[in-house]
Design an enzyme around this catalytic site. Structure first.
Site, PDB file in Angstrom:
ATOM      1  CG  ASP A 217      -4.441   3.263  -2.839  1.00  0.00           C
ATOM      2  OD1 ASP A 217      -4.664   2.039  -2.831  1.00  0.00           O
ATOM      3  OD2 ASP A 217      -3.358   3.742  -3.205  1.00  0.00           O
ATOM      4  CB  SER A 218      -2.177   1.578   0.671  1.00  0.00           C
ATOM      5  OG  SER A 218      -1.629   1.601  -0.637  1.00  0.00           O
TER       6      SER A 218
ATOM      7  CB  CYS B 241      -7.051   0.086  -2.383  1.00  0.00           C
ATOM      8  SG  CYS B 241      -5.806  -0.997  -1.672  1.00  0.00           S
TER       9      CYS B 241
ATOM     10  CD  GLU C 268       2.452   5.284  -1.741  1.00  0.00           C
ATOM     11  OE1 GLU C 268       2.574   6.288  -1.021  1.00  0.00           O
ATOM     12  OE2 GLU C 268       1.400   5.033  -2.358  1.00  0.00           O
TER      13      GLU C 268
ATOM     14  CB  CYS D 227      -1.830  -3.102  -7.756  1.00  0.00           C
ATOM     15  SG  CYS D 227      -1.181  -1.823  -6.644  1.00  0.00           S
TER      16      CYS D 227
ATOM     17  CG  HIS E  69       0.308   2.079  -5.958  1.00  0.00           C
ATOM     18  ND1 HIS E  69      -0.722   1.741  -5.101  1.00  0.00           N
ATOM     19  CD2 HIS E  69       1.066   2.993  -5.293  1.00  0.00           C
ATOM     20  CE1 HIS E  69      -0.582   2.426  -3.966  1.00  0.00           C
ATOM     21  NE2 HIS E  69       0.497   3.183  -4.059  1.00  0.00           N
TER      22      HIS E  69
HETATM   23  N1  DGL Z   1      -3.059   0.404  -4.568  1.00  0.00           N
HETATM   24  C1  DGL Z   1      -3.392  -0.735  -3.800  1.00  0.00           C
HETATM   25  C2  DGL Z   1      -3.984  -1.839  -4.633  1.00  0.00           C
HETATM   26  O1  DGL Z   1      -4.681  -1.536  -5.576  1.00  0.00           O
HETATM   27  C3  DGL Z   1      -2.470  -1.150  -2.671  1.00  0.00           C
HETATM   28  C4  DGL Z   1      -1.015  -1.216  -2.931  1.00  0.00           C
HETATM   29  C5  DGL Z   1      -0.248  -1.459  -1.654  1.00  0.00           C
HETATM   30  O2  DGL Z   1      -0.348  -0.646  -0.745  1.00  0.00           O
HETATM   31  O3  DGL Z   1       0.429  -2.485  -1.546  1.00  0.00           O
HETATM   32  O4  DGL Z   1      -3.853  -2.997  -4.357  1.00  0.00           O
END
Ligand code: DGL
Length: 276
Positions: A15-16, A78, A157, A189, A191
């Protein structure tokens, strides 16, 4: 088709940043004996404000690394990387299995009584052609309100899961969904489940909130099958600051004792690294 037991080694998850932990958490519960490697591309987060080309470059560099470490199954934990890179990754590594993360449009259509559905995603996912195609395929005739939620990932984050600033930001992003009268909303997302109470608060009790990480983990677990009971291992790497990630994991997930290593790819692809 299941992966050949005699040759498999580990599952790579990326993931990011910290969002993919929501998928990894489920995966660990489903596959307690598997060898897992998680890569957080923290130095390049958030992906949601990057171009499709940048996201593809990062996804290629990470995948190359995970395969070199022994990954035979890669979970793209992600939505943003899945939207922009999964097709290219599959084409480039046809022998590797990829499991992507995409909003559950189909279950949302099934769950919605009024046909009005909201989707909360990163700006980059919200703009993607893959998401548009997904909606056309599964939600024809429904009213889908897609909201790109700029800024939310930065708070998460940084370990902020409940500040008044974040609450206000979440409320602003939910306003178009509330205005559209959605009865079902998707967290698009990985997150976002980490701040589920904030979405619930902003959307109100009448809206059904759907998450996808359990289904993604189940799909990966089905492909992988059972592991020998002595194989369990979790490696975590980051392109950012390992100590900061270790503290985040302990504070938010309660995962202590997981050693986090720095990942500094030699094949740096020229993208500017944001200060972690
Ligand atoms: N967690 C990621 C997603 O599901 C990326 C979030 C990000 O880095 O902007 O899209």
């Amino acid at each position: 088709m299941q992966i050949d037991l005699s040759t498999r080694r580990e599952i790579g998850v990326f993931d990011s940043g910290v969002g993919g932990f929501t998928v990894l958490r489920e995966l660990r519960a489903l596959l307690p004996h598997a060898r897992l490697r998680y890569l957080a591309d923290t130095a390049y987060a958030p992906y949601g404000s990057r171009t499709p080309e940048e996201i593809r470059m990062r996804s290629f560099a990470i995948t190359e690394h995970l395969i070199a470490q022994g990954a035979q199954l890669i979970v793209i934990a992600c939505n943003t990387a899945t939207a922009h890179a999964i097709d290219a990754l599959r084409q480039h590594w046809p022998a590797v299995q990829f499991v992507g993360t995409e909003p559950g449009i189909k279950p949302a259509v099934a769950a919605s009584a009024n046909g009005r559905i909201g989707l909360l995603a990163t700006p980059s996912t919200a703009r993607s052609t893959r998401l548009r195609a997904l909606i056309e395929r599964h939600a024809a005739g429904r009213e889908i309100t897609v909201q790109g939620c700029a800024g939310v990932v930065d708070h998460i984050e940084a370990g902020d899961l409940a500040s008044p600033e974040l609450q206000a930001l979440v409320a602003r992003h939910c306003a178009p969904l509330v205005e559209a009268g959605v009865d079902t909303a998707l967290l698009g997302c990985t997150h976002y489940p980490l701040i589920e109470p904030l979405w619930r608060e902003a959307l109100g009790p009448a809206v059904t909130l759907l998450r996808i990480e359990t289904a993604v983990a189940r799909r990966a677990a089905d492909l992988w099958g059972p592991s020998p009971s002595d194989a369990a291992h979790l490696a975590v790497e980051t392109s950012g600051n390992p100590d900061a990630l270790q503290s985040w994991m302990a504070a938010v997930l309660g995962w202590t004792g997981v050693n986090v290593q720095a990942w500094r790819p030699e094949n740096a692809n020229g993208l500017p690294v944001q200060t972690p």
